[in-house]
Design a protein around this motif. Structure first.
Motif, PDB file in Angstrom:
ATOM      1  N   ILE A 207      -1.690   1.500   7.077  1.00 52.46           N
ATOM      2  CA  ILE A 207      -2.558   0.798   7.668  1.00 52.46           C
ATOM      3  C   ILE A 207      -3.103  -0.384   6.917  1.00 52.46           C
ATOM      4  CG2 ILE A 207      -4.739   0.718   9.010  1.00 52.46           C
ATOM      5  CD1 ILE A 207      -4.280   3.511   9.940  1.00 52.46           C
ATOM      6  N   GLN A 208      -3.480   0.061   5.466  1.00 54.57           N
ATOM      7  CA  GLN A 208      -4.205  -1.063   4.726  1.00 54.57           C
ATOM      8  C   GLN A 208      -3.027  -1.868   4.299  1.00 54.57           C
ATOM      9  OE1 GLN A 208      -4.494   0.094   0.479  1.00 54.57           O
ATOM     10  NE2 GLN A 208      -6.707  -0.799   0.689  1.00 54.57           N
ATOM     11  N   GLU A 209      -1.682  -1.548   3.959  1.00 57.63           N
ATOM     12  CA  GLU A 209      -0.736  -2.471   3.750  1.00 57.63           C
ATOM     13  C   GLU A 209      -0.257  -3.521   4.899  1.00 57.63           C
ATOM     14  OE1 GLU A 209       2.422  -4.307   1.540  1.00 57.63           O
ATOM     15  OE2 GLU A 209       0.572  -3.163   0.912  1.00 57.63           O
ATOM     16  N   SER A 210      -0.425  -2.646   6.051  1.00 60.23           N
ATOM     17  CA  SER A 210       0.058  -3.627   7.213  1.00 60.23           C
ATOM     18  C   SER A 210      -1.195  -4.721   7.476  1.00 60.23           C
ATOM     19  CB  SER A 210       0.078  -2.577   8.519  1.00 60.23           C
ATOM     20  OG  SER A 210       1.017  -1.467   8.431  1.00 60.23           O
ATOM     21  N   LEU A 211      -2.139  -4.473   7.281  1.00 62.59           N
ATOM     22  CA  LEU A 211      -3.387  -5.172   7.585  1.00 62.59           C
ATOM     23  C   LEU A 211      -3.302  -6.369   6.459  1.00 62.59           C
ATOM     24  CD1 LEU A 211      -6.374  -2.985   8.758  1.00 62.59           C
ATOM     25  CD2 LEU A 211      -4.834  -4.454  10.147  1.00 62.59           C
ATOM     26  N   THR A 212      -2.969  -5.916   5.297  1.00 63.23           N
ATOM     27  CA  THR A 212      -3.023  -6.974   4.072  1.00 63.23           C
ATOM     28  C   THR A 212      -2.029  -7.718   4.484  1.00 63.23           C
ATOM     29  OG1 THR A 212      -3.748  -5.251   2.576  1.00 63.23           O
ATOM     30  CG2 THR A 212      -2.527  -7.187   1.623  1.00 63.23           C
ATOM     31  N   ASN A 213      -0.536  -7.312   5.018  1.00 65.56           N
ATOM     32  CA  ASN A 213       0.332  -8.204   5.228  1.00 65.56           C
ATOM     33  C   ASN A 213       0.149  -9.000   6.473  1.00 65.56           C
ATOM     34  OD1 ASN A 213       2.236  -7.063   3.249  1.00 65.56           O
ATOM     35  ND2 ASN A 213       3.182  -5.893   4.716  1.00 65.56           N
TER      36      ASN A 213
ATOM     37  N   GLY B 214       6.533   0.177  -3.562  1.00 66.10           N
ATOM     38  CA  GLY B 214       5.261   0.079  -3.115  1.00 66.10           C
ATOM     39  C   GLY B 214       5.353  -1.385  -2.244  1.00 66.10           C
ATOM     40  N   SER B 215       6.489  -2.294  -2.307  1.00 67.17           N
ATOM     41  CA  SER B 215       6.303  -3.600  -2.025  1.00 67.17           C
ATOM     42  C   SER B 215       6.652  -3.534  -0.543  1.00 67.17           C
ATOM     43  CB  SER B 215       7.573  -4.229  -2.633  1.00 67.17           C
ATOM     44  OG  SER B 215       7.413  -4.181  -3.990  1.00 67.17           O
ATOM     45  N   GLY B 216       5.469  -3.911   0.228  1.00 66.86           N
ATOM     46  CA  GLY B 216       5.901  -4.385   1.622  1.00 66.86           C
ATOM     47  C   GLY B 216       6.063  -3.199   2.533  1.00 66.86           C
ATOM     48  N   ILE B 217       7.095  -3.590   3.436  1.00 63.88           N
ATOM     49  CA  ILE B 217       7.492  -2.606   4.361  1.00 63.88           C
ATOM     50  C   ILE B 217       8.194  -1.350   3.918  1.00 63.88           C
ATOM     51  CG2 ILE B 217       9.174  -2.401   6.340  1.00 63.88           C
ATOM     52  CD1 ILE B 217       8.345  -5.231   7.272  1.00 63.88           C
ATOM     53  N   ALA B 218       9.339  -1.800   2.804  1.00 66.44           N
ATOM     54  CA  ALA B 218       9.862  -0.861   1.967  1.00 66.44           C
ATOM     55  C   ALA B 218       8.840   0.200   1.416  1.00 66.44           C
ATOM     56  CB  ALA B 218      10.559  -1.546   0.936  1.00 66.44           C
ATOM     57  N   GLY B 219       7.823  -0.250   0.736  1.00 62.12           N
ATOM     58  CA  GLY B 219       6.919   0.857   0.286  1.00 62.12           C
ATOM     59  C   GLY B 219       6.298   1.662   1.330  1.00 62.12           C
TER      60      GLY B 219
END
Length: 404
Positions: A313-319, A364-369
């Motif tokens: 969730i954190q990565e999705s919102l950050t992107n 951990g880069s973007g969607i791949a991570g």
């Protein structure tokens, strides 16, 4: 062995087994000297004792003593030169009786034979057994005749030598199994160390990307409003201080695994779905309004699943905040009997958020991570544009999932 430095400390997997370089010879060990000394002492003592019991025979002379000492001393280098030492001990055993009047001189040959079998010098071993057998029954065509070796003795000797060969092979196989087991343990430790490094890399990326994005937005706001609206600039600076403090806390938690002193490791709680409201408020500081919805009765999640759900969730919102241009996002968490479903979508422009270039697997880069996190727990993750506009990330994680 690779080492990984963190500050002034050095961390490396606790591996004890080391493979010898190709072409290297075994090093001399104290045990080699002790075995050689023990065999020499037993051979001398046994030969002298037998000579004293058989008073009618010739006593052991100086030549016999020197032959026994040379045979035992050769065992010191039996692991380095197994075939040569086996040949030396065989010649010494054949000469000890006629030249030195010594008996019971085959103990050194047996020890050297085991070393040669372990070193896979099978031709030398077979030749030694053949020479030893023939020397005891020579000439073989007279076996069973008067004043010569009996048939029973010849068969018993042959069975004994074959049993000795089988025992040596069993010892060798057991030693190779132990080495293989140590090698497998080393590979397993290296694999676990690699997985731990990838996990730390993913956590570092998620922590830094999210918090630095918020700090960057707030710093730009403070700089833009410093002269015109100092009150809002102060609020932005306060947000920067709060978010940077959270980032430091999470970084200490992530890096705590690298600390040599476990008592000094941080005790901050691992982020999870319980901190979604705090995450949403932080994203509001970055200009993204986040609505969090929870469906179903919350089920207990494993630590790995709870952390992975939060990081996704954190990565999705950050992107979304960094790349989509959206101003609103929705997070839906649906608890089911055996898993938890996560949906993060935004109202970005048509075409949705473009996936970030995937770095090396597991970084951990973007969607791949995010995908790596879900797969490591046995879950799934899909991401892509929504029909019309915006972007959506959909993940399903097992409630009790643990990283494999």
């Amino acid at each position: 062995m690779k080492q990984y430095e963190c500050g002034h400390r050095t961390w490396r997997p606790a591996l004890r087994w080391r493979a010898a370089p190709v072409g290297s010879r075994p090093r001399l060990r104290p045990a080699d000297v002790l075995v050689a000394a023990a065999v020499t002492g037993v051979s001398l003592a046994a030969s002298l004792a037998v000579a004293s019991w058989h008073r009618g025979g010739s006593p052991v002379n100086l030549a016999g003593i020197m032959i026994l000492i040379a045979s035992g001393a050769a065992l010191v280098v039996r692991r380095r030169y197994p075939a040569t030492v086996l040949g030396v001990t065989l010649v010494a055993a054949l000469l000890s009786a006629p030249v030195g009047h010594a008996r019971l001189t085959w103990l050194a040959v047996i020890v050297a034979l085991f070393a040669a079998v372990r070193a896979r010098r099978r031709m030398a071993v077979i030749a030694t057994l053949a020479v030893g057998y023939l020397s005891a029954v020579w000439p073989p065509w007279l076996i069973g005749s008067p004043r010569h070796s009996s048939t029973t003795f010849a068969l018993a000797l042959l069975c004994g030598l074959l049993a000795l060969l089988v025992a040596a092979e069993l010892v060798r196989a057991a030693g190779e199994r132990r080495v293989a087991a140590r090698r497998l343990r080393e590979q397993e430790l290296l694999r676990l160390a690699g997985e731990e490094r990838m996990r730390i890399a993913r956590d570092l990326h998620d922590v830094l990307a999210h918090n630095i994005s918020v700090i960057n937005v707030q710093a730009s706001t403070a700089l833009h409003l410093a002269g015109r609206e100092p009150e809002r600039a102060v609020e932005a600076l306060s947000t920067i201080r709060e978010v940077s403090g959270q980032a430091l806390t999470e970084l200490r938690t992530v890096l705590g695994v690298l600390r040599a002193d476990s008592d000094a490791a941080p005790r901050a709680p691992v982020p999870g779905l319980g901190q979604l409201e705090t995450l949403a408020s932080n994203m509001a500081g970055a200009g993204l309004t986040v609505q969090v919805t929870t469906d179903g009765d919350p089920v207990p999640l494993s630590t790995g699943a709870d952390l992975a759900a939060y990081r996704i969730i954190q990565e999705s919102l950050t992107n979304t905040a960094r790349h989509s241009g959206a101003v609103r996002a929705a997070v839906r968490v649906r608890y089911r009997e055996k898993d938890v479903e996560i949906v993060v979508e935004d109202n970005g422009p048509a075409g949705g958020l473009q996936a970030q270039p995937a770095g090396p697997s597991g970084t951990g880069s973007g969607i791949a991570g995010m995908t790596d996190r879900a797969r490591a727990l046995g879950g799934t993750l899909t991401a892509g544009p929504r029909p019309g506009h915006g972007f959506v990330v959909h993940a399903v994680l097992p409630a009790g999932g643990r990283e494999r």
